[in-house]
Design an enzyme around this catalytic site. Sequence first.
Site, PDB file in Angstrom:
ATOM      1  N   ASP A 158       0.841  -1.146   0.011  1.00  0.00           N
ATOM      2  CA  ASP A 158      -0.087  -0.125  -0.078  1.00  0.00           C
ATOM      3  C   ASP A 158       0.935   1.323   0.135  1.00  0.00           C
ATOM      4  O   ASP A 158       0.842   2.233  -0.955  1.00  0.00           O
ATOM      5  CB  ASP A 158      -0.934  -0.060   1.428  1.00  0.00           C
ATOM      6  CG  ASP A 158      -0.277  -0.389   2.715  1.00  0.00           C
ATOM      7  OD1 ASP A 158       0.879  -0.859   2.462  1.00  0.00           O
ATOM      8  OD2 ASP A 158      -0.941  -0.179   3.639  1.00  0.00           O
ATOM      9  N   TYR A 159       1.739   1.432   0.869  1.00  0.00           N
ATOM     10  CA  TYR A 159       2.717   2.454   1.024  1.00  0.00           C
ATOM     11  C   TYR A 159       3.489   2.648  -0.204  1.00  0.00           C
ATOM     12  O   TYR A 159       3.358   3.822  -0.901  1.00  0.00           O
ATOM     13  CB  TYR A 159       3.873   2.222   2.190  1.00  0.00           C
ATOM     14  CG  TYR A 159       4.713   3.281   2.472  1.00  0.00           C
ATOM     15  CD1 TYR A 159       4.407   4.476   2.993  1.00  0.00           C
ATOM     16  CD2 TYR A 159       6.003   3.025   2.086  1.00  0.00           C
ATOM     17  CE1 TYR A 159       5.494   5.387   3.017  1.00  0.00           C
ATOM     18  CE2 TYR A 159       7.035   3.947   2.050  1.00  0.00           C
ATOM     19  CZ  TYR A 159       6.631   5.311   2.704  1.00  0.00           C
ATOM     20  OH  TYR A 159       7.847   6.000   2.671  1.00  0.00           O
ATOM     21  N   THR A 160       3.973   1.465  -0.801  1.00  0.00           N
ATOM     22  CA  THR A 160       4.908   1.720  -2.029  1.00  0.00           C
ATOM     23  C   THR A 160       4.156   2.200  -3.264  1.00  0.00           C
ATOM     24  O   THR A 160       4.525   2.965  -4.234  1.00  0.00           O
ATOM     25  CB  THR A 160       5.724   0.462  -2.185  1.00  0.00           C
ATOM     26  OG1 THR A 160       6.100   0.096  -1.083  1.00  0.00           O
ATOM     27  CG2 THR A 160       6.504   0.558  -3.428  1.00  0.00           C
TER      28      THR A 160
END
Length: 253
Positions: A158-160
Amino acid sequence: MQISEQWVLVTGGARGLGAHISRAVAREGAGVVINYHRSDKAAAALAEELGPRAVALQADVTDAAAIQHLVRTAQERTGHAITSVVNNALTSFAFDGDARPKLDTIAWERFSQQFDGAVKGALNTMQATLPAMRAAGFGRVVNVGTNLFQNPVVPYHDYTAAKAALLSLTRTAANDLGPDGITVNMLSGGLLRTTDASSATPEAVFDLIASMTPLRRVTTPAEFADAVLMLLSPWSRAVTGQNLIVDCGLVKG
């Protein structure tokens, strides 16, 4: 425009990496608007530490109206328009590889949350500060990214993905705003030793990453903040739409 002439909005600027960035720009004589969401005590303490050219203002970066209000309030309080923005705010995330959701179980809601924080947040701050930047014929936007989409040593899906989308926005915004004298760049760190978000990372992971970098160490938040200064300074006036990786040389290009 010299850094000392600028007023810089640092989102998530009260703690962690954001506090290091706020201190760095203040050290160079800039005015700093310390944005915070819930860290009111930390923000107030940091503003007091940095002195009269620092102001702490609350806003959720995902709320466009709140960011517009923050920008208006900052100008009313300081008498100066915001000419530079560092989009650093991170939405509820911890770098803990053991606890991260795996691809077969991760929910789309986690992606939405990170996209809102990274991409929507940056869009909101750029739209709110754009009129004053255009009036000045000058602006600096620095988006905080990650080296994980080049080297996903730990697959934080999600973050990436959100940071990769932010790089795309960085490049399209650079093309759109360049004629107005506004540069838009990304600084992509690796694992930083140590911030609130990386405090869950085991020491063995830090040591392993350090062993793989040419400098044989992991980047500190203060070192990353110094790289922000470079992109705010006149020395980077011909640099826009770029992604500079600041990770002690771990990832190339």
